[in-house]
Design a protein around this motif. Structure first.
Motif, PDB file in Angstrom:
ATOM      1  N   GLU A 174      -3.411   3.688  12.314  1.00 29.53           N
ATOM      2  CA  GLU A 174      -3.951   2.905  11.182  1.00 29.53           C
ATOM      3  C   GLU A 174      -4.812   2.083  11.844  1.00 29.53           C
ATOM      4  O   GLU A 174      -6.051   2.263  10.971  1.00 29.53           O
ATOM      5  CB  GLU A 174      -2.785   2.267  10.464  1.00 29.53           C
ATOM      6  CG  GLU A 174      -3.313   1.530   9.180  1.00 29.53           C
ATOM      7  CD  GLU A 174      -2.316   0.833   8.299  1.00 29.53           C
ATOM      8  OE1 GLU A 174      -2.907   0.056   7.379  1.00 29.53           O
ATOM      9  OE2 GLU A 174      -1.159   1.059   8.587  1.00 29.53           O
ATOM     10  N   THR A 181       0.900  -1.108  -0.119  1.00 27.02           N
ATOM     11  CA  THR A 181      -0.008  -0.163   0.070  1.00 27.02           C
ATOM     12  C   THR A 181       0.924   1.114   0.116  1.00 27.02           C
ATOM     13  O   THR A 181       1.912   1.208   0.707  1.00 27.02           O
ATOM     14  CB  THR A 181      -0.912  -0.054   1.151  1.00 27.02           C
ATOM     15  OG1 THR A 181      -1.560  -1.217   1.264  1.00 27.02           O
ATOM     16  CG2 THR A 181      -1.908   1.155   1.195  1.00 27.02           C
ATOM     17  N   ASN A 182       0.464   2.318  -0.936  1.00 22.01           N
ATOM     18  CA  ASN A 182       1.278   3.607  -0.688  1.00 22.01           C
ATOM     19  C   ASN A 182       0.968   4.074   0.603  1.00 22.01           C
ATOM     20  O   ASN A 182      -0.155   4.048   1.074  1.00 22.01           O
ATOM     21  CB  ASN A 182       0.587   4.443  -1.939  1.00 22.01           C
ATOM     22  CG  ASN A 182       1.109   3.914  -3.265  1.00 22.01           C
ATOM     23  OD1 ASN A 182       2.149   3.281  -3.416  1.00 22.01           O
ATOM     24  ND2 ASN A 182       0.282   4.307  -4.384  1.00 22.01           N
ATOM     25  N   ARG A 183       1.913   4.634   1.057  1.00 26.92           N
ATOM     26  CA  ARG A 183       1.868   5.392   2.377  1.00 26.92           C
ATOM     27  C   ARG A 183       2.215   7.021   2.327  1.00 26.92           C
ATOM     28  O   ARG A 183       2.908   7.242   1.230  1.00 26.92           O
ATOM     29  CB  ARG A 183       2.903   4.764   3.300  1.00 26.92           C
ATOM     30  CG  ARG A 183       2.664   3.193   3.366  1.00 26.92           C
ATOM     31  CD  ARG A 183       2.544   3.039   5.057  1.00 26.92           C
ATOM     32  NE  ARG A 183       2.268   1.517   5.004  1.00 26.92           N
ATOM     33  CZ  ARG A 183       1.140   1.131   5.780  1.00 26.92           C
ATOM     34  NH1 ARG A 183       0.428   1.879   6.367  1.00 26.92           N
ATOM     35  NH2 ARG A 183       1.174  -0.270   5.753  1.00 26.92           N
ATOM     36  N   GLU A 184       1.527   7.833   3.156  1.00 29.76           N
ATOM     37  CA  GLU A 184       1.883   9.130   2.859  1.00 29.76           C
ATOM     38  C   GLU A 184       2.270   9.548   4.443  1.00 29.76           C
ATOM     39  O   GLU A 184       1.769   9.210   5.424  1.00 29.76           O
ATOM     40  CB  GLU A 184       0.709  10.047   2.362  1.00 29.76           C
ATOM     41  CG  GLU A 184       0.485   9.816   1.001  1.00 29.76           C
ATOM     42  CD  GLU A 184      -0.259  10.815   0.394  1.00 29.76           C
ATOM     43  OE1 GLU A 184      -0.414  12.000   1.045  1.00 29.76           O
ATOM     44  OE2 GLU A 184      -1.494  10.347  -0.362  1.00 29.76           O
ATOM     45  N   ARG A 185       3.232  10.360   4.708  1.00 29.64           N
ATOM     46  CA  ARG A 185       3.614  11.217   5.871  1.00 29.64           C
ATOM     47  C   ARG A 185       2.766  12.300   6.024  1.00 29.64           C
ATOM     48  O   ARG A 185       2.303  13.156   5.058  1.00 29.64           O
ATOM     49  CB  ARG A 185       4.790  11.602   5.960  1.00 29.64           C
ATOM     50  CG  ARG A 185       5.199  12.108   7.583  1.00 29.64           C
ATOM     51  CD  ARG A 185       6.675  12.578   7.500  1.00 29.64           C
ATOM     52  NE  ARG A 185       7.584  11.280   7.190  1.00 29.64           N
ATOM     53  CZ  ARG A 185       8.346  10.409   8.210  1.00 29.64           C
ATOM     54  NH1 ARG A 185       7.735  11.052   9.502  1.00 29.64           N
ATOM     55  NH2 ARG A 185       8.901   9.501   7.775  1.00 29.64           N
ATOM     56  N   ARG A 226      -8.807   2.625  10.641  1.00 33.36           N
ATOM     57  CA  ARG A 226      -9.631   1.444  10.018  1.00 33.36           C
ATOM     58  C   ARG A 226     -10.886   0.970  10.919  1.00 33.36           C
ATOM     59  O   ARG A 226     -11.739   1.006  10.137  1.00 33.36           O
ATOM     60  CB  ARG A 226      -8.862   0.553   9.668  1.00 33.36           C
ATOM     61  CG  ARG A 226      -7.770   0.511   8.643  1.00 33.36           C
ATOM     62  CD  ARG A 226      -7.019  -0.515   8.226  1.00 33.36           C
ATOM     63  NE  ARG A 226      -5.946  -0.490   7.326  1.00 33.36           N
ATOM     64  CZ  ARG A 226      -6.036  -0.098   5.866  1.00 33.36           C
ATOM     65  NH1 ARG A 226      -7.185  -0.286   5.384  1.00 33.36           N
ATOM     66  NH2 ARG A 226      -5.101   0.190   5.209  1.00 33.36           N
ATOM     67  N   SER A 261       2.243   4.486  14.450  1.00 36.09           N
ATOM     68  CA  SER A 261       1.802   4.466  13.073  1.00 36.09           C
ATOM     69  C   SER A 261       0.930   3.465  12.643  1.00 36.09           C
ATOM     70  O   SER A 261      -0.489   3.592  12.320  1.00 36.09           O
ATOM     71  CB  SER A 261       2.825   4.577  11.872  1.00 36.09           C
ATOM     72  OG  SER A 261       3.497   5.616  11.818  1.00 36.09           O
TER      73      SER A 261
END
Length: 70
Positions: A32, A2-6, A36, A28
Motif C-alpha cells: 500500500e 477505508t474499504n479494502r479489497e483482496r 501510494r 499488505s
C-alpha cells in the motif's frame, strides 16, 4: 475506515522476496505504501507537465490543490 479489497498479482519471485523482507511482516501495508508513493510521484509529474504548459499561471492549481501547491 477505508474499504479494502483482496487482489491477486503476479510478480517475479525475487521482487516478492525483497518486499517480504522489507515489509517487517506486513506485506499488505508495504505494498500500500509503495502504491501510494507511486501515485504521488505520478501526480507530481502531472502537475509539473501542467505547469510547463501553463507557465506561471498557477491559479487553477491553487483552486484545486490549495495555495501550497501553486
Amino acid at each position: 475506515m477505508t474499504n479494502r479489497e483482496r487482489v491477486t498479482v503476479t510478480i517475479p519471485a525475487d521482487l516478492l522476496a525483497s518486499a517480504k523482507a522489507a515489509s517487517a511482516g506486513n506485506l499488505s501495508a508495504y505494498v500500500e505504501r509503495a502504491l501510494r508513493a507511486e501515485a504521488l510521484r505520478e501526480a507530481g509529474e502531472a502537475i509539473e507537465a501542467w505547469r510547463g504548459r501553463h507557465g506561471e499561471d498557477a491559479e487553477e492549481l491553487a483552486d484545486v490543490f490549495g495555495e501550497d501547491v501553486a
